[in-house]
Scaffold this motif. Structure first.
Motif: not given
Lengths: 115, 112
Positions: B54-82
Motif C-alpha cells: 500500500d502507498n508504495k510507488r512502483t516503476e518500470h519502463q517509464g510507467f509507474h503506479a501506486t497501490l492505494h487501498k484507501s481508494s481501491s485503486s492502482f492507476h497506471l501513469q506515464k509522464s511522456s508517452v512514446q
C-alpha cells in the motif's frame, strides 16, 4: 526457457466438432491458468490449477468445456460441440508460485475459429 | 466475487504528453497483489508492473503506479508517452487463492 508453449497456434473446426487445445507450462511452475480473449469480453478467466489440482473453474461454461492437468508438464482444454461463439484466442499462463505477486507468464495463444 | 474496473476502453494521447489509465477494484481479501500487463498486437500479454504494498510507488519502463487501498485503486501513469507505448493495457488482481482476475483492458493509442 521456451516460455509457455501452446499448440496448435491456429485451429479451425466445424460447428459441432470437438476441439482440444494443449498447453505446456514453464518447467517448475506450480500454477496454470486458462483464459479466453475476445474483443468484446477481453481476458476472460476460465480455470486455474495449482500443483495439478483444479482450484477454481468458475469461468468455465460447464456443459461443453473441460480442462485437465494430468501431469505437471501439460494441460488441456477441451471444447465439445463447438459453436461459433466459442471463436476466440485461448491463452494459457503459468506462474512459479500459486499466489502473491509472482509474475504470471502467458503463452502466445491458440486462435480457435468455429465455422 | 473479485472484480477489476478499467473505465476507459480507448485512450488517445499525443506523443510527449502524460497519460493515466484508471484501475479500481473490489475484493473481500486483504492479502492481494496487483498487476499491469501490456499486450502488443499479435503478442501475448506480458507483465509491466506489479505491487502488493500500500502507498508504495512502483516503476518500470517509464510507467509507474501506486497501490492505494484507501481508494481501491492502482492507476497506471506515464509522464511522456512514446509512439511505441501504443498497446492494450490490462489491470489485474491476484488474491491469496491464486486466482488472477483482469479488467476489460484499455487500448492506448499514441499519435504523433
Amino acid at each position: 526457457n521456451a516460455g509457455v508453449i501452446q499448440t496448435p497456434r491456429h485451429k479451425v473446426t466445424g460447428k459441432g466438432q470437438e476441439a482440444t487445445l494443449w498447453c505446456e507450462p514453464i518447467s517448475g511452475h506450480s500454477a496454470v491458468f486458462w483464459y479466453r480473449q475476445t474483443i468484446v469480453q477481453g481476458l476472460e478467466f476460465l480455470t486455474y490449477f495449482r500443483n495439478q489440482a483444479p482450484i477454481d473453474d468458475s469461468g468455465m461454461p460447464k456443459e461443453r468445456f473441460s480442462a485437465q492437468m494430468p501431469n505437471q508438464s501439460h494441460s488441456t482444454l477441451k471444447i465439445q460441440s463447438t459453436q461459433p461463439q466459442d471463436s476466440a484466442v485461448y491463452l494459457c499462463a503459468s506462474s512459479l508460485a500459486g499466489r502473491g505477486n509472482t509474475e504470471v507468464f502467458f503463452g502466445k495463444g491458440t486462435r480457435l475459429t468455429v465455422v | 466475487g473479485d472484480s477489476v474496473t478499467q473505465t476507459e476502453g480507448l485512450v488517445t494521447v499525443t506523443e510527449g504528453l502524460p497519460v493515466m489509465l484508471n484501475c479500481t477494484y473490489q475484493t473481500a481479501y486483504s492479502d492481494v497483489a496487483f498487476f499491469w500487463y501490456v499486450q502488443y498486437l499479435n503478442e501475448a500479454p506480458k507483465l509491466l508492473l506489479r505491487s502488493s504494498t500500500d502507498n508504495k510507488r512502483t516503476e518500470h519502463q517509464g510507467f509507474h503506479a501506486t497501490l492505494h487501498k484507501s481508494s481501491s485503486s492502482f492507476h497506471l501513469q506515464k509522464s511522456s508517452v512514446q509512439l511505441s507505448d501504443s498497446a492494450l493495457y490490462y489491470c489485474a488482481l491476484r488474491t491469496n487463492t491464486g486466482k488472477l482476475t483482469f479488467g476489460d483492458g484499455t487500448v492506448l493509442t499514441v499519435k504523433p
